[in-house]
Scaffold this motif. Structure first.
Motif, PDB file in Angstrom:
ATOM      1  N   CYS A 199       0.822  -1.213   0.000  1.00  0.00           N
ATOM      2  CA  CYS A 199       0.000   0.000   0.000  1.00  0.00           C
ATOM      3  C   CYS A 199       0.855   1.261   0.000  1.00  0.00           C
ATOM      4  N   LEU A 226       2.363   1.624  -3.489  1.00  0.00           N
ATOM      5  CA  LEU A 226       1.319   1.940  -4.463  1.00  0.00           C
ATOM      6  C   LEU A 226       0.921   3.416  -4.348  1.00  0.00           C
ATOM      7  N   ILE A 257       5.875  -3.244  -8.283  1.00  0.00           N
ATOM      8  CA  ILE A 257       5.649  -1.797  -8.329  1.00  0.00           C
ATOM      9  C   ILE A 257       6.593  -1.134  -9.330  1.00  0.00           C
TER      10      ILE A 257
END
Length: 501
Positions: free
Chosen positions: A405, A408, A484
């Motif tokens: 998270c 991101l 990512i």
């Protein structure tokens, strides 16, 4: 005369004996009509010379063909294809292929189900990183503990009865262990009569659909985003699906109440912890409201509590089933999320009369489960092994959630909108509507990232919300960093080349 010499292919280094290879091919010629009934076969000496094999090989092949009824011997005349076989019009001759050569198209009609068609997954390769929709990391499964308990069970002579037919309700010891486990961890108040062991929670959903919804015009209520496999299962049962909104408190129970005033509802499907796909938790107020509605309007609540054990911020809210005093809740769960997807053991908890009927139906689709594996799991639950494993992976998955998270948000915050989930194994991510998931998925594949290929399955009301689930639990920290990094390159490419809507 049929050209045996040019059309028999014998592989001498094959594991299958030469006489059986010869037998197989002659049968193939007979089946295809190339050797019609009453056709005379070459003598054993002549055929052996033509194929450059020992005469005993041909004799053995003929004896096998005779024993199977394909050929017959007529004294003083020779060996013939059996005259009583049906005549088949021969097709153009093609050299026989020794490997399995099944046809792609069936020679008969059958029912197809377009709602079950899914886009095929990419072929796996070592470079491919898969961002699934919320699966556990099978690499963390306690395989050594499972193997140890499994071996100990198979060594005990008194467990030999596990190898024969057992109860359609499931392994007795597992049902006993689950009574204690679920009463302690979920606040349930059940006995062994309330439990049916299933092949994962999906079998529980299927049984519910067939028993509750197979009659004409039965209505089930689901969220306007929902677990599409459940929707497909209910459609398969012939149900009519009504959708209600889902917000940050879960299913809108007041919309359900309004629906009840005009329609007869048979069931409500709820993933209370956490809603699939959006990950929101059904609030305590709405849980009580839903139970009241079920009691008043006499409908069933199918509570799919697929990841109750994975809650990171605080203790999970007890399931609807823990407060069900009127027999309206059917509670289903399993161990595929806790241990690994291949551990296909789940459970269905309901009033005894429903469990009895579900067991009868289960008999005709799957006579019983894996009794040895069920006994293994029973012992692991009783010994606390499953609970210890769950506590261990809970910490690992929380770390992975936090990392996924944060990256991101930091690296791709301009493209994605999401809330950090309080639990579960996935994030509900909405893509900026200037971008298209098809383009993103295609470009990601070029960089060896597999995102959910069939993203539209999350949009069961065609609202074009542009959201998908992105699983983090099955990726370790190094893989998360790599995912990512590759996604950053994907969006840079898409932006530079103006591949936007």
């Amino acid at each position: 005369m049929f050209p045996f010499k040019n059309n028999i292919v014998l592989v001498r280094n094959s594991n299958r004996n030469l006489y059986l290879q010869l037998c197989d091919q002659i049968i193939g010629f007979i089946k295809s009509g190339k050797l019609p009934p009453s056709t005379k076969l070459p003598g054993s000496r002549k055929l052996a010379e033509a194929l450059n094999v020992h005469r005993k090989t041909v004799i053995s092949a003929y004896e096998e063909l005779i024993s199977q009824g394909w050929v017959e011997t007529i004294p003083t005349k020779g060996t013939f294809v059996t005259s009583s076989l049906p005549i088949i019009n021969p097709k153009n001759f093609v050299r026989p292929v020794l490997k399995n050569n099944m046809k792609e198209k069936s020679g008969f009609s059958f029912l197809t189900r377009s709602h079950l068609v899914r886009k095929p997954k990419h072929k796996a390769n070592k470079k491919m990183l898969v961002v699934d929709d919320g699966c556990p990391d099978h690499r963390l499964a306690p395989i050594e503990e499972i193997a140890k308990v499994y071996r100990n069970i198979t060594k005990k002579s008194y467990h030999e009865n596990l190898l024969t037919y057992g109860s359609t309700y499931g392994n007795l010891e597992l049902r006993k262990a689950l009574v204690t486990y679920l009463n302690q961890t979920r606040g349930l108040h059940i006995t062994i009569d309330n439990i049916l062991i299933t092949r994962g929670s999906q079998m529980g959903i299927y049984l519910n659909g067939q028993l509750l919804l197979s009659a004409k015009n039965k209505i089930i209520v689901v969220g306007n985003t929902n677990y599409m496999t459940a929707d497909n299962t209910f459609k398969e049962a012939g149900a009519h699906i009504e959708q209600v909104p889902v917000d940050n408190q879960g299913l809108d129970t007041y919309a359900i109440e309004k629906l009840c005033k005009t329609k007869q509802i048979s069931a409500v499907y709820a993933t209370s912890h956490h809603h699939h796909p959006t990950t929101v938790t059904l609030s305590a107020e709405r849980r009580m409201h839903l139970l009241q509605l079920a009691q008043y309007h006499n409908f069933a609540i199918i509570e799919d509590d697929y990841d109750y054990d994975f809650h990171y911020s605080n203790a999970p809210i007890l399931p609807l089933a823990s407060n069900d005093n009127h027999g309206n809740v059917i509670y289903i769960g399993g161990f595929t999320k806790i241990i690994a997807p291949a551990i296909r053991i789940g459970y269905l908890v309901a009033p005894k009369d429903f469990v009895d009927e579900a067991a009868r139906l289960r008999r005709i689709i799957d006579r019983q489960g894996d009794a040895l594996l069920e006994q293994t799991l029973a012992q692991m639950i009783s010994a606390g092994d499953v609970q210890r494993h769950c506590n261990k992976v809970l910490k690992i998955y929380k770390t992975r959630r936090d990392l996924f998270c944060s990256l991101l948000k930091e690296k791709l915050g301009d493209y994605f909108d999401f809330e950090i989930p309080k639990g579960g194994m996935a994030i509900w991510v909405k893509l900026n509507k200037a971008y298209n998931w098809d383009i993103i998925c295609n470009e990601a594949e070029k960089l060896d990232i597999e995102l959910n290929p069939d993203w539209r399955r999350y949009d069961n009301d065609n609202s074009r919300h542009n959201g998908i689930r992105m699983g983090f639990a099955s990726l370790n920290e190094e893989e998360i960093l790599e995912v990512i990094e590759r996604l950053v390159k994907v969006f840079e490419f898409v932006k530079q080349n103006k591949l936007i809507i």
